[in-house]
Design a protein around this motif. Sequence first.
Motif, PDB file in Angstrom:
ATOM      1  N   VAL A  71      45.246  33.543  34.821  1.00  0.00           N
ATOM      2  CA  VAL A  71      45.381  32.902  33.385  1.00  0.00           C
ATOM      3  C   VAL A  71      46.365  33.919  32.568  1.00  0.00           C
ATOM      4  CG1 VAL A  71      43.830  32.537  31.578  1.00  0.00           C
ATOM      5  CG2 VAL A  71      43.128  31.701  33.732  1.00  0.00           C
ATOM      6  N   ASP A  72      45.871  35.032  32.883  1.00  0.00           N
ATOM      7  CA  ASP A  72      46.786  36.183  31.882  1.00  0.00           C
ATOM      8  C   ASP A  72      48.191  36.143  32.151  1.00  0.00           C
ATOM      9  OD1 ASP A  72      44.442  37.103  30.970  1.00  0.00           O
ATOM     10  OD2 ASP A  72      44.478  39.077  32.189  1.00  0.00           O
ATOM     11  N   VAL A 126      39.660  29.429  25.179  1.00  0.00           N
ATOM     12  CA  VAL A 126      38.380  29.780  24.598  1.00  0.00           C
ATOM     13  C   VAL A 126      37.773  31.103  25.701  1.00  0.00           C
ATOM     14  CG1 VAL A 126      35.982  29.238  24.369  1.00  0.00           C
ATOM     15  CG2 VAL A 126      37.879  27.770  23.388  1.00  0.00           C
ATOM     16  N   ASN A 127      37.980  30.409  27.139  1.00  0.00           N
ATOM     17  CA  ASN A 127      37.347  31.609  28.095  1.00  0.00           C
ATOM     18  C   ASN A 127      38.222  32.700  28.134  1.00  0.00           C
ATOM     19  OD1 ASN A 127      35.360  30.036  29.315  1.00  0.00           O
ATOM     20  ND2 ASN A 127      36.560  29.373  31.161  1.00  0.00           N
ATOM     21  N   GLN A 177      35.838  34.094  38.839  1.00  0.00           N
ATOM     22  CA  GLN A 177      36.512  34.042  37.385  1.00  0.00           C
ATOM     23  C   GLN A 177      37.186  35.227  37.202  1.00  0.00           C
ATOM     24  OE1 GLN A 177      33.966  32.942  34.073  1.00  0.00           O
ATOM     25  NE2 GLN A 177      34.701  30.870  34.513  1.00  0.00           N
ATOM     26  N   LYS A 178      36.746  36.521  37.468  1.00  0.00           N
ATOM     27  CA  LYS A 178      37.660  37.688  37.510  1.00  0.00           C
ATOM     28  C   LYS A 178      39.083  37.544  38.057  1.00  0.00           C
ATOM     29  CE  LYS A 178      33.711  40.725  36.532  1.00  0.00           C
ATOM     30  NZ  LYS A 178      33.006  41.743  37.204  1.00  0.00           N
ATOM     31  N   LYS A 179      38.925  36.864  39.383  1.00  0.00           N
ATOM     32  CA  LYS A 179      40.174  36.786  40.330  1.00  0.00           C
ATOM     33  C   LYS A 179      41.173  35.816  39.472  1.00  0.00           C
ATOM     34  CE  LYS A 179      41.142  38.171  43.608  1.00  0.00           C
ATOM     35  NZ  LYS A 179      41.951  39.238  44.145  1.00  0.00           N
ATOM     36  N   ILE A 180      40.573  34.637  39.031  1.00  0.00           N
ATOM     37  CA  ILE A 180      41.233  33.513  38.307  1.00  0.00           C
ATOM     38  C   ILE A 180      41.803  34.206  36.990  1.00  0.00           C
ATOM     39  CG2 ILE A 180      41.075  31.305  37.235  1.00  0.00           C
ATOM     40  CD1 ILE A 180      39.034  30.526  39.333  1.00  0.00           C
ATOM     41  N   GLU A 181      41.050  35.132  36.137  1.00  0.00           N
ATOM     42  CA  GLU A 181      41.610  35.341  35.225  1.00  0.00           C
ATOM     43  C   GLU A 181      42.864  36.173  35.345  1.00  0.00           C
ATOM     44  OE1 GLU A 181      41.592  35.519  31.164  1.00  0.00           O
ATOM     45  OE2 GLU A 181      40.009  34.509  32.504  1.00  0.00           O
TER      46      GLU A 181
END
Length: 387
Positions: free
Chosen positions: A77-78, A118-119, A70-74
């Motif tokens: 997303v950013d 939301v995430n 999730q940290k990588k995917i974020e």
Amino acid sequence: MDAFEAIRPYSDAEVTPVLQRLLNDSELLNTLAHFRFPRLAPYADWALRPLIAWRLRREFAGINTVDALQKKIELYVDYTVEQATDGISYSGLEHLSAGQAYLFLSNHRDIVMDPAFVNYVLFHAKLPTPRIAIGDNLLQKPFVSDLMRLNKSFIVHRSLTGRREKLAAYQLLSAYINHSLIKDQHSIWIAQAEGRAKDGDDRTDSAILKMLHMSRKDESFAQVMQELHIVPVSISYEYDPCDQAKARELCIRAQTGSYTKVPGEDDNSIAKGITGYKGRVHIHFGTPVSHSPEEAKQLANQLDRQILSSYRLFPVHYLAYAQWDQRETDLGIPALDQLFKGSEIHQAQETWEKRLEACPEEQRPYLIQQYAMPVRNQYRLAAGRAL
């Protein structure tokens, strides 16, 4: 065997083997090739697949837990947020405690971006991200299911047709959500109704609340709802990238009585929802339910009051309301110049006119309705009228 094996998100122990499976999935690699190199891929996808697989292996090397993934995917997303919005604002985080699991129940406008936003807010606030409910109708391809389950998604079986099968599926879903919140102490995100609110009318389906109670029928409805710590969430988009497609669907339904999706339509909606321009986005976290009524419809109304009253209205919503043939002139809605700056109004007028011009004339009433409905709902509440 895990009782929730068929629907739950993947665990940390499954991250590495699932990633390896994805990196060898030719359909995923083809999809990425066509997305990244749309002109070249139709002629040379055989050459692009190894290149993309190599890049992904390098990018995700050493990722072996869901949190690390999730940290990588974020990061992606950013980037998407920066490219496709004019910024995200949020409110209501003071209602949340770091050590408490919540059931985030939100209005539903976009297939992927609703839970993603939301995430995004929770992640940047250093609060735990929730597990996400996603319909199996969106998981037709195995690699899509793998990707979503890696990112804390669990499956809602909506495509079942038999009554017994549906009942068993909802019983399992109810048990899983209760288990996640109470035993695992892990938050959940779920939409307030099945399917997006294409007409802009955000209403909680009481059947969703009844489903949550199904696996604990021996307990009172109110007690179960209070223990789930339901948080109503309002997600507000200044502009909806899928508004034209929604207007078209509503128009066809009105003219023919039904609407049948063409193959790939959900995929197109997902892609447009992710990459399309949204203007400003606002996320509001409401007050957790501490006292629930015993009737599901009464609780749905209680949640709706929070969701609708906290929806962030932008100039485009008021512009649409002024053109809506179902507007109520006695709601006391202020003039635009009393609410927004002149430059903001002018920019919204230009953008709105372009969206109207791009919409076929017979579909425009449905486009207008999408943006006007939140105004009517919010001012009806303020006036103490029934929704």
